[in-house]
Design an enzyme around this catalytic site. Sequence first.
Site, short mmCIF file in Angstrom:
data_model
loop_
_atom_site.label_atom_id
_atom_site.label_comp_id
_atom_site.label_asym_id
_atom_site.label_seq_id
_atom_site.Cartn_x
_atom_site.Cartn_y
_atom_site.Cartn_z
CE LYS B 140 2.61 2.62 5.21
NZ LYS B 140 2.78 3.89 4.50
CB SER B 354 10.76 -1.82 4.00
OG SER B 354 10.28 -1.60 5.30
#
Lengths: 127, 408
Positions: B140, B354
Site C-alpha cells: 500500500k 493474504s
Amino acid sequence: MIPAAVRSAIAEHARAELPNEACGLLLLEGDVAVEYVPGENASPSPYYFELRLDPVVWADLGERDVEQAVVHSHVSSPPRPSRTDVERIGLWQGLPYVIYSVRLDELAAWRILDGAIEPLPVSTPVS
Amino acid sequence: MIVVRIPPTLRNEVGGARQVEADGETVREVLDDLVERHPALAPQILENGGIAPFVNVYVGGEDVRTLDGLDTEVPPGGTVILLPAMAGGSSPSWSRPAVASSLLDLVGSTPLVELPRLSPKPAVKLYAKLEGQNPTGSIKDRVAKAMIEAAEASGELEPGRALLEPTSGNTGISLALVAALKGYPLTCVMPENATPERKRLLRLYGADIVLSPAAEGSNGAVRLALELAEADPRWFVPFQYANEANPRAHYEGTGAEIAEALDRVDVLVAGLGTGGTLMGAGERVRETFPDVVVAAAEPLPGDPVMGLRSLDDGYVPPILDVAKLDRKVLVSNEESVAAVRDLLRLEGIFGGVSSGAVIAVARRLAAELDEGVVVSVLADGGWKYLSADFWDADEEDVAASMDHTVWW
C-alpha cells in the site's frame, strides 16, 4: 555529437521535471545535435513518459532539414532502454534514441531495431 | 481536398513527401483515401480498423483520440497532422538508490524471489514479489504515495488540507507515512473492533482515529468517512477503492517491475482487495506477455482473509473491472493459513495471511501448467498479524481461531 549547450539543455529540463521523467525532441544535422526541444510528459511519472508537443509546432519541425530523435530522462536508473522503451519504440525504430540519467548525470544514445538494442557513440566536446 | 502532414518517420512510405493530399469528411474517410493513394502507409497508421497505436492523428491541433476518433469531422480544406507517438519509461526494477534523500524514494522496486520448494513441479517456476519490503511493510506504500502525489499534481490537495481515509489496514499506515513526510494531518476511520495493534500502530505513525460502529464493518467506516468529508471541505479523501492513481501505481510500478525483470510470465496472481494490483499490474504484464493469465485470489464468501474482500460480500470497487480478470479463485481461510505457514517453513518468507491466499492460488494454477512461470504478489509480511491465534493453532482449530476479529 551532442554539443555541451545541447547536453545541458537536456540535463536542465530533466532536473526541472523531477521527480518525473522528462522528454523532448533532439534535432540532428547528420551526426550533430543542433537543438533540444523540450516536450511535455503527458503521463507524468517517475517511471514513465509519453511525449507531447504542440502538433503544429512538431509538424513544423518536420519541415526543417533535420533528423528528429526522442530524448527522455531516467530519474535514477542508468540511461539504458528499458523493455518498455523497446516495446513502444513504434515508428521511431532504427532512429537515434537518447536517454539521460539524472542521478548519474549520464547521457547515452541507442538504436532500437527489431527488438535489439545497439549503443551509439556519443561525444560532447568541451567548449 | 485535405492536406495531410507527414512526419519524417513516415516519409519513406509516401516517396519522401512532407505533405500529401487526401479526400474525405471524417478522419476515417481521409485515412482510408490516404492509404489507397499510399498503400505502404496502411500498416503504419491503421490497425484492426482503428488508428495504429504508434501514430497520433490531429485535426485542428487536437488529438482525434480525445475527439470522436475516426469519426472526427475534418473541415473542407483542413489539415490533418500525423505524428509518431512515443511512450516509454525507465526500468524501475532495482533502481532503488543506494542512498535515498527521502523514505518515499524507497517505495517500490521490490525484489522477486523464486520459490522452488513451493512449486509443484520443477518445470514450473514460481516467483514471489515481496511487497512487504516497502518502507511501512506493505504494497500500500505504492498506492498511498501515488494517490497523494497525483492529488498534489492536479491541485486537488494543497497545504492546509487534511487527509481522511476509511481504513484500518495497510493503506492507513502507508498514508500515515506519506502524510507525515509531506506535512498533512491524517485521520483514519475504522470499525471500533479493529485490532488494538492496528490502532496503536496508526497512532504511533501520527494518525488520528475515528471509530465507526463494529456492526457495520468496513462498509460502515466508508459511509462515515464520506459523511464527514461531505460536512467539511477541509478533508481530502484519497479513497483507494475509486482512485485511478491506485491501479496506475501498479501499472507503472508493480507490473512494470515484473515485466522488466522476467522473460516470461504465464500466470500473475494477486489478492483481490481494491482491485488495484490486479487491474494495474495485470494490464502492464499483459502488454509484455499477451497470453498471461491474470488471476485473483478471493476469500470464500464470509471468510474474511485479511486485506482481501469477497465481492459476494457486497461492495465492488469502482476501479475494479471484473471482466479484466482471467481467473477468480476462491480460497478458504484454512487454505490461506496452511499456505502462509508453508511459505515460512519452506521458503523462509514471513507473509501476511493474504499472501497465504495468493500462494495457495499460485500453487493451484502452477499445478495446471506443464511448464511456465507463475508470479505471485505478496502484499505484506506477517508482523502485523503476530497476535493472531492461527499461527500455531492446530489445523482443525484454524477456522475457529480466525472468527474472533474483523480482519481488515
